[in-house]
Design a protein around this motif. Structure first.
Motif, mmCIF file in Angstrom:
data_model
loop_
_atom_site.group_PDB
_atom_site.id
_atom_site.type_symbol
_atom_site.label_atom_id
_atom_site.label_comp_id
_atom_site.label_asym_id
_atom_site.label_seq_id
_atom_site.Cartn_x
_atom_site.Cartn_y
_atom_site.Cartn_z
ATOM 1 N N LYS A 80 39.618 -33.672 13.328
ATOM 2 C CA LYS A 80 40.189 -33.979 12.023
ATOM 3 C C LYS A 80 39.117 -34.251 10.960
ATOM 4 C CE LYS A 80 44.671 -34.027 13.031
ATOM 5 N NZ LYS A 80 44.733 -32.626 13.446
ATOM 6 N N GLY A 105 38.845 -20.327 15.372
ATOM 7 C CA GLY A 105 39.044 -21.541 14.581
ATOM 8 C C GLY A 105 39.969 -21.293 13.412
ATOM 9 N N SER A 107 42.487 -19.356 13.282
ATOM 10 C CA SER A 107 43.899 -19.267 13.655
ATOM 11 C C SER A 107 44.522 -20.648 13.836
ATOM 12 C CB SER A 107 44.048 -18.459 14.942
ATOM 13 O OG SER A 107 43.294 -19.058 15.975
ATOM 14 N N ASN A 108 43.683 -21.696 13.847
ATOM 15 C CA ASN A 108 44.243 -23.040 13.985
ATOM 16 C C ASN A 108 44.605 -23.667 12.655
ATOM 17 O OD1 ASN A 108 43.733 -22.947 16.721
ATOM 18 N ND2 ASN A 108 41.675 -23.761 16.482
ATOM 19 N N GLU A 111 47.406 -25.864 6.952
ATOM 20 C CA GLU A 111 47.250 -26.866 5.899
ATOM 21 C C GLU A 111 48.123 -26.544 4.703
ATOM 22 O OE1 GLU A 111 45.138 -29.425 5.952
ATOM 23 O OE2 GLU A 111 44.250 -28.976 7.891
ATOM 24 N N PRO A 180 35.502 -21.384 8.846
ATOM 25 C CA PRO A 180 36.501 -22.211 8.178
ATOM 26 C C PRO A 180 35.987 -22.844 6.889
ATOM 27 C CG PRO A 180 36.133 -22.916 10.445
ATOM 28 C CD PRO A 180 35.024 -22.018 10.085
ATOM 29 N N ALA C 236 35.650 -25.949 20.470
ATOM 30 C CA ALA C 236 37.039 -25.679 20.106
ATOM 31 C C ALA C 236 37.661 -26.895 19.437
ATOM 32 C CB ALA C 236 37.832 -25.279 21.350
ATOM 33 N N ILE C 238 36.154 -29.201 17.637
ATOM 34 C CA ILE C 238 35.652 -29.301 16.269
ATOM 35 C C ILE C 238 36.409 -28.363 15.347
ATOM 36 C CG2 ILE C 238 33.659 -28.712 14.851
ATOM 37 C CD1 ILE C 238 32.859 -31.095 16.040
ATOM 38 N N LEU C 239 36.817 -27.240 15.880
ATOM 39 C CA LEU C 239 37.553 -26.289 15.059
ATOM 40 C C LEU C 239 39.036 -26.641 15.018
ATOM 41 C CD1 LEU C 239 35.755 -23.054 16.191
ATOM 42 C CD2 LEU C 239 35.836 -23.958 13.887
ATOM 43 N N ASN C 240 39.327 -27.878 15.339
ATOM 44 C CA ASN C 240 40.688 -28.393 15.201
ATOM 45 C C ASN C 240 41.694 -27.627 16.063
ATOM 46 O OD1 ASN C 240 42.675 -30.061 14.310
ATOM 47 N ND2 ASN C 240 43.006 -29.022 12.382
ATOM 48 N N THR C 241 41.270 -27.247 17.246
ATOM 49 C CA THR C 241 42.195 -26.554 18.146
ATOM 50 C C THR C 241 43.047 -27.586 18.867
ATOM 51 O OG1 THR C 241 40.330 -25.094 18.564
ATOM 52 C CG2 THR C 241 42.278 -24.772 19.905
ATOM 53 N N PRO C 242 44.353 -27.363 18.880
ATOM 54 C CA PRO C 242 45.190 -28.306 19.628
ATOM 55 C C PRO C 242 44.850 -28.278 21.116
ATOM 56 C CG PRO C 242 46.489 -26.450 18.826
ATOM 57 C CD PRO C 242 45.146 -26.323 18.218
ATOM 58 N N LYS C 245 45.991 -25.506 23.415
ATOM 59 C CA LYS C 245 45.393 -24.214 23.142
ATOM 60 C C LYS C 245 43.975 -24.169 23.709
ATOM 61 C CE LYS C 245 45.082 -20.840 19.428
ATOM 62 N NZ LYS C 245 45.087 -20.637 17.995
#
Lengths: 447, 429, 627
Positions: A80, A105, A107-108, A111, A180, C236, C238-242, C245
């Protein structure tokens, strides 16, 4: 404003302090390198900023938002914090192609108002008013194409990481981190796995990247050349303690202590032991086994005054530390700090006795480029070794049993055994207190 | 390099050093001679042959193991210094045939004799191929009271019976053989492919004598109804397909169908017995070897009195169980043939030799002198405490008990198709 | 002065020289020898079984009257096509319940058992990977409580002989009302009758197999988790991956090789298991094979051929998956600075769950074994309700003569039973020899193949060494039974050692190959330059460096041999080794003996594992691939 602030951040395991009471402010769009020897705590600090490591105490703020505060119990998880992290061994996912690695990244992203503008950059609505959406496939493609063009890996989109060379993998990792569009980029020794030539190339790429992205870069390295050439400010750390945080040239010319002076600079600074007292403006010293030298501090500093001020500072710090020690939850540091053990280069090893220093014992720090070799030099010496590179020559000169390293610009040829005369030039000679290792003043030296 | 060659050579030599010593005389010759000798003479020859050696045998009976110490004692009466190492194996799941086959064809013969059941397989796999040779001791042939018919070739050690038993706690009654296959019954029985003599029993149910008994019992059964009538009628089709010739084969075959469809498979008669004697097995039934009752220890849970032998009940109609034989023979490559002959003679003609089986109910030797009276086995201090253990004797079982006796020739003639017929029923349960 | 004119060597000479140079490198020579030997030991049995499928067997269906037309003569021996035609096309009249049906021979003897075999193998794979894999993840990546205790108990079911869990299952859940026979513990003590599908058939067989192989999966998968570069998951994050996933797209693909390995090995082991479906009432290829040997011997051999075909299939799948672009190793220098996933209160809940499950699969069996040896009658738990006095006995341990009736079916008590101790000795001999030979050959194979990585012959040798491992145990046992009978070595230690060696070489060759691959060739080259001979290089350099994995390569065959039944059960009579003796006692319902022997076996294995671990650092889990 992607400004990062660390206040009184510590990380310890048991009694071992990896990072001790670190205060650091990284300005927006700065390129700060965390520099230091192995195990000094720089990677730990980086990971604490990213959130991959939880500090034991302290406060970290990114862009005005506290992401960690031990008093208030705030700890924003790493996903976050919206930072980019470049790992030392790239951490590319081996089961995905280059394209998939970079796009993953993206694809996540989910927002408010997330979209890709004409330049191929990811944008959001910071006010949060617009509806929340994810990026479409073609939008992702545009971003991937943009970042791969930046690092020039466009032709490898379908390859797997194992089919790429080290340099190519590294560039994929950079592209993945950039995609990103994070405002803070954290890099953990990203160039250490590359060969020398590629490293130089990538250094300049990183510099350009810094300018074009406008993000704040925090870069961990143990290579002082890298730090010197890339950073806007260098943060030197040793044994978990911040040693100096200044622009590179300041660190180079006005090191805070022996450790910093020794760590930065290639070839390393010459340390010369000196003893003597101050009379008037000058300090009369005896160096190199009896040679007389006169050190004139820049700005007319009095040694005694300096010591008085230093003592006062030390007393204040001690008082503060004792007050802290009385607070609950205090743990004593088991990896104690000590005065840097500087190296005196000698021809023959005659033991290394170092009697307890007094206040009239000092250490002179002379950078190699400040040793002047000429017929009008004051002291006689003998050439011990000479290494010409074409652009400059590095000469080691023997004075008595001591070795001094000098760098002479231009293609001068020296023969081993040749007798030369030398002096110390300029007023950037450094004077350190032998007792506590701190720098007293710059100045000039007359032999 | 050289070391490797040396190693290879050693390996080859070791492989070739398998013992291949063969006796000068063939086993058949020895048997011919042995058949003219008395037991005493055989014992002497045995002592000569096997003193201090190891004697290997395989058998279908676990009790064979306890004969050998007595045999050794007997021989020690003649020569006190006689010793013998021995190993008595009991292969399960019909492996005995494969093991005998392997041993006879091996370069290294270990097995001297065998105690084996299932006349059907014995005929085709062991006698026709000549792997097993028959030996009739002189003292057996000349015994005073010996039932020679069907017991001579091959030589039978004993006839055993497997009888219908049920746990008498609870209120179920079993007064007719068809009660065991009524709706909802699940009698305990050893799997037909792990205990082939069970399959032989089922084959025999379709022969003339026994299918007639089945018909008689059915007519007298109180559970007889139209459904069963229809089934029995329908069974005539199967009788035709399987090539059975007995007039009432369809009755026997129907009983077999119901039995196979409903029996609960167990791995051995031991567990079956242990189950039936427990308090919790109320109303359970089984078809198992009678002599297993010998090993039950009385506890609060288990008691022999929880069991009733079906045929012993007054007014029980129909077949009470089946009989099969234990045959004893020499392997054609027997390494210790004289000892084998002596042991066979000891087992089949003396009561000490037969003691391992003779001490219990349910085993009937051809030579009357071997047998003991077990009609009072259930008596403790003169009181009839365990009625099930009182064995009424072979003659009673054959006639009143209505035992089905195995006939290898008949079994061989029908097994071709009937084996698969039974397997199909069992598989589809 | 005479001038010697050198003649150009002939093409033949040149070829000879080439061969000589090739063979003078020890690894090539050994490779050649091993290739030949292993081919013979693998191919010859298969050919013999194939021959058996077309031979005539007296006293069976292919020798019966109506099969005579299918017979023909070759070289004086009788052969027949009957077995093949009957098994696949034959039709028998039979009944299903009361219904008259035409049942194809294939359905009863082939397709149904085949389907069951495949199903239990699949379920065993799925079950063991789920149970073992989840446990591996929890132990290596989270802050689960009681990790040390749980990870040592977890592998217990693997140490016990396979079928003992099946016996435990029977003794716990079978009941009078449902399965007939005596009441198990649940029924007699708790009054609970488990339903039919729980007690017999697909479900219990799959569960028991899964429990037995879960430790295997745990070790393999846990090994990968332990060495995995944590940075991959952090990147992953850090790249905000749930979380899910990250697990699916990053973690799982990295663990895939371990999962695949587990599947391949568990599949073939489960398929070849005989005792478990035998005791839990399921018709599989292996149980059918044994049953068909009465009067359908030739057709039984066809089943064996099919089991072997599965082995080949698995080998091919193995080949395909271990090559290919998507393949990668995950061992990196810097191991994770990863922090453990915090389960919150889940760490207590989950560890309790696992304590309970391992109690059932690891501790309870041992307790039950111990109790069983003191019961008056097999399965008679009357002491639970009636008190110990008079309802527990030491007769199973202490009876010293067998002439009078002692209520133990003519056997001697365990401590006096010379059969049992002789069988133990036999097992020890077989296990030690197997371990020595298989371990040595396997190490050599690993060494030679690693040196000739690109050679096709090396690949072939590696495969042919691996094949018996992938073949169902029963099939290998059948193969060696046929060979053993032909060579006349039935019921000898030699035959058992041969079979065990051929089956277990891959334990050693895999472990050795993996570690040799990580050894840089320069280490040996430094010695070659100094003219150190081959055997000295092996003994003084290579072996000491690889000590741990080599010893693991010896340890694994040893441990497996100690508790192997299916492989050996056709090859000898019951008293030669302890596992066949145990099986005999189980068949006879003499559970006290089999339980007592089981206890002793478990203790021996645990002691050996601990000893070797302390002395050399090698252990069972390192051998399977943990480290």
């Amino acid at each position: 404003m992607a400004r990062i602030e660390l206040r009184d951040v510590s990380k310890r395991w048991g009694g071992y302090y990896a990072v001790e009471h670190l205060d650091l402010t990284i300005e927006d769009n700065a390129f700060v390198t965390l520099l230091g020897p192995s195990g000094c705590g720089k990677t730990t600090t980086l990971r604490m900023i990213a959130g991959l490591e939880t500090p034991t105490e302290g406060r970290i703020t990114i862009d005005g938002v506290p992401v960690f505060d031990s008093d208030q119990g705030i700890n924003v998880p790493p996903n976050k914090r919206r930072v980019g992290f470049l790992f030392q061994n790239y951490a590319l996912w081996p089961n995905m192609t280059v394209y998939q690695n970079i796009a993953f990244g993206l694809s996540n992203i989910n927002e408010s108002g997330a979209r890709v503008n004409e330049r191929g950059e990811v944008e959001f609505d910071p006010t949060g008013k617009e509806p929340v959406r994810k990026l479409k496939k073609d939008e992702i493609r545009r971003v991937v194409e943009r970042v791969s063009a930046i690092v020039k890996i466009g032709q490898f989109m379908d390859r797997y990481p194992s089919e790429l060379s080290g340099g190519q993998q590294q560039r994929v990792a950079i592209a993945r981190t950039l995609a990103p569009g994070p405002r803070v980029l954290l890099m953990d020794e990203p160039l250490s796995n590359l060969d020398a030539k590629l490293r130089l190339e990538m250094r300049s790429e990183l510099q350009r990247l810094h300018l074009s992205t406008g993000s704040t870069f925090v870069y961990v390295t143990h290579d002082q050349m890298e730090a010197m050439t890339l950073a806007t400010r260098i943060c030197l750390i040793d044994n978990g303690v911040l040693q100096q945080y200044d622009e590179p040239l300041t660190v180079y010319n006005k090191p805070n202590n022996l450790f910093v002076a020794d760590f930065v600079g290639n070839p390393a600074v010459n340390f010369i032991e000196a003893s003597g007292t101050q009379t008037g403006d000058t300090l009369d010293l005896s160096i190199l086994g009896g040679i007389k030298a006169a050190f004139t501090p820049r700005g007319g500093l009095k040694i005694a005054d300096w010591y008085a001020k230093d003592d006062q500072n030390q007393a204040e710090m001690r008082a503060a530390a004792e007050a802290k020690a009385k607070l609950p939850g205090y743990v004593e540091k088991t990896n104690k700090d000590s005065v840097f053990r500087y190296n005196i280069a000698k021809v023959e090893d005659d033991g290394d006795e170092r009697p307890t220093p007094t206040r009239s014992d000092f250490v002179l720090g002379v950078r190699p480029e400040f040793i002047y070799i000429g017929d009008d030099g004051a002291v006689e010496g003998e050439v011990f070794s000479a290494m010409p590179t074409g652009m400059e020559t590095t000469v080691r000169i023997r004075v008595g049993n001591f070795l001094l390293t000098a760098v002479v610009f231009g293609g001068v040829v020296y023969k081993i055994g040749q007798k030369v005369r030398l002096s110390f030039s300029g007023d950037n000679i450094m004077l350190f207190s032998r007792e506590n290792g701190r720098m007293i003043s710059n100045g000039s030296v007359k032999l | 390099m050289k070391k490797l060659l040396a190693l290879a050579l050693v390996f080859v030599l070791t492989m070739s050093l398998l013992p291949i010593a063969m006796a000068d005389e063939s086993v058949a010759d020895i048997i011919a001679q042995a058949q003219t000798m008395t037991n005493e003479e055989l014992y002497k020859k045995a002592i000569e042959e096997s003193k201090g050696k190891t004697f290997n045998a395989v058998g279908n009976s676990s009790r064979g193991k306890s004969v050998l110490p007595l045999f050794i004692e007997e021989l020690q009466k003649i020569d006190p210094s006689y010793t013998l190492e021995f190993s008595w194996q009991q292969p399960k799941n019909n492996n005995i045939f494969a093991q005998l086959d392997a041993d006879v064809n091996s370069a290294n013969h270990e097995i001297s004799m065998t105690l084996i059941q299932d006349g059907n397989q014995i005929q085709s796999k062991m006698l026709d191929t000549g792997y097993l040779l028959n030996f009739v001791p002189k003292e057996w042939a000349e015994a005073e009271d010996v039932a020679k018919e069907n017991n001579e070739n091959p030589l039978a050690l004993q006839t055993l019976n497997k009888v219908f038993m049920f746990n008498n706690l609870g209120d179920k009654t079993y007064t007719n053989m068809w009660d065991f296959v009524a709706d909802g019954e699940a009698p305990l029985f050893m799997g037909v492919n792990s205990e082939p003599v069970g399959k032989n029993f089922l084959y025999m149910m379709t022969s003339e004598k026994y299918s007639n008994w089945a018909k008689e019992a059915y007519e007298a059964w109180d559970g007889k109804n139209e459904e069963y009538d229809a089934l029995i009628e329908d069974m005539k089709l199967d009788v035709k397909d399987l090539g059975l010739t007995a007039e009432n084969a369809n009755y026997g075959l129907t009983w077999v169908l119901l039995w196979c469809d409903q029996y609960n498979q167990e791995t051995d008669d031991g567990p079956i017995c242990n189950t039936l004697v427990t308090k919790s097995a109320a109303g359970q039934t089984g078809l198992l070897v009678y002599s297993k009752l010998r090993s039950i220890e009385e506890t609060a849970e288990s008691s022999v009195n929880n069991i009733t032998v079906a045929a012993y009940q007054d007014g029980y109609t129909g077949i009470g169980g089946y009989a099969y034989k234990h045959y004893v023979m020499l392997t054609k490559t027997s390494p210790l043939p004289w000892t084998a002959c002596a042991l066979i003679a000891f087992m089949t003609t003396t009561s000490e030799g037969f003691y391992a089986w003779g001490k219990d109910m349910g085993g009937y030797a051809p030579v009357a002198a071997c047998m003991q009276d077990h009609s009072q086995d259930g008596y403790v201090d003169g009181v009839n405490t365990y009625d099930a253990k009182n064995d009424r004797g072979y003659d009673w079982w054959l006639n009143d008990g209505q035992l089905v006796v195995e006939d290898p020739a008949y079994c061989a003639s029908v097994s071709g198709k009937m084996s698969a017929w039974i397997d199909g029923i069992v598989a589809g349960k | 002065m005479s001038v010697t004119v050198l003649r150009k060597p002939s093409a033949f000479r040149k070829k000879l020289n080439k061969i000589w140079t090739y063979l003078s490198k020890p690894q090539n020579f050994i490779l050649l020898m091993l290739g030949i030997i292993l081919t013979v030991t693998t191919v010859y049995p298969m050919v013999t079984i194939l021959k058996d499928t077309v031979s005539v067997h007296p006293g069976t269906v292919d020798a019966a009257e109506d099969a005579k037309s299918a017979q023909f003569e070759v070289l004086g021996d009788d052969y027949t096509t009957f077995n093949w035609t009957d098994l696949f096309t034959g039709v028998n009249i039979t009944r299903h319940g009361r219904q008259r049906i035409e049942l194809s021979v294939a359905k009863t003897y082939l397709w149904t058992p085949l389907l069951n075999s495949v199903l239990i193998s699949i379920f065993a794979c799925v079950g063991s990977i789920l149970y073992g894999g989840i446990f591996a993840y929890l132990v290596t990546r989270t802050n689960l409580k009681l990790k040390k205790y749980l990870s040592s108990i977890f592998i217990f079911p693997y140490i016990m002989p396979q079928w003992t869990l099946a016996i435990i299952w029977r003794n716990l859940f079978f009941s009078n009302a449902v399965t007939g026979g005596s009441d198990g513990l649940f029924a007699s003590v708790l009054g609970v009758n488990m339903p039919q599908w729980w007690c017999e058939g697909l479900f219990p067989v799959s569960v028991v197999l899964a429990l037995h192989y879960a430790p295997f999966a745990y070790i393999l998968i846990g090994g990968i988790f332990r060495n995995m570069d944590a940075n991959l998951e952090e990147a992953a994050t850090i790249l905000n991956t749930p979380r899910w996933k990250t697990f699916l797209r990053v973690t799982l693909p990295l663990v895939k090789p371990a999962i695949l390995s587990t599947i391949l090995l568990v599949f073939s082991s489960a398929m070849g298991s005989y005792p478990i479906p035998h005791y839990l009432g399921l018709s599989t290829l292996s149980t059918q094979y044994v049953g068909m040997r009465i009067d359908r011997v030739g057709e039984a051999s066809i089943l064996a051929v099919i089991m072997m075909l599965f082995g080949f299939l698995i080998l091919i799948v193995n080949q395909k998956t271990t090559s290919g672009r998507k393949n990668f190793t995950t061992v990196t220098g810097k191991s994770g600075q990863s922090s453990l996933v915090n389960l919150g209160v889940g760490k207590y809940i989950l560890s309790t769950v696992f304590v309970l499950t391992t109690l059932f699969s690891g501790i309870l069996p041992i307790i039950l074994f111990a109790i069983e040896t003191f019961l008056p009658n097999p399965g008679d738990y009357s002491f639970l309700t009636n008190g110990i006095a008079g309802h527990l006995t030491t007769k199973w341990w202490l009876t010293a003569e067998n002439v009078s009736e002692n209520g133990i079916y003519g056997q001697f008590g365990i401590l006096y039973n010379s059969d049992i101790w002789r069988a133990f000795g036999g097992t020890m001999i077989v296990a030690v020899c197997c371990a020595l030979v298989a371990g040595t050959i396997g190490t050599l194979v690993g060494y030679c193949v690693s040196k000739n990585r690109r050679s096709k012959w090396a690949g072939y040798v590696n495969n042919v060494a691996f094949l018996p491992y992938l073949m169902p145990s029963l099939a290998v046992g059948i193969a060696f039974f046929v060979v053993g009978s032909n060579l006349g070595i039935f019921n000898t230690f030699l035959l058992l050692i041969l079979a065990g060696t051929v089956k277990y070489i891959p334990f050693a060759s895999r472990s050795s190959l993996n570690s040799m691959m990580q050894l840089s060739g320069e280490i040996e080259e430094a010695a070659i330059i100094q003219d150190i001979p081959w055997w000295r290089r092996m003994v003084q350099i290579i072996i000491p460096i690889q000590k741990s994995s080599i010893i693991s390569g010896y340890l694994l065959p040893f441990m497996t041999c100690l508790r192997e039944l299916t492989l050996f059960m056709l090859l000898c009579r019951q008293d030669l080794i302890i596992t066949t003796l145990m099986d005999y006692f189980d068949e006879m319902g003499l559970y006290a003996f089999s339980s007592g022997i089981n206890l002793i076996l478990i203790v021996v294995i645990l002691v050996c594992n601990t000893l070797v671990n302390k002395l050399t650092g090698a252990s069972l889990d390192a051998g399977i691939g943990g480290k």
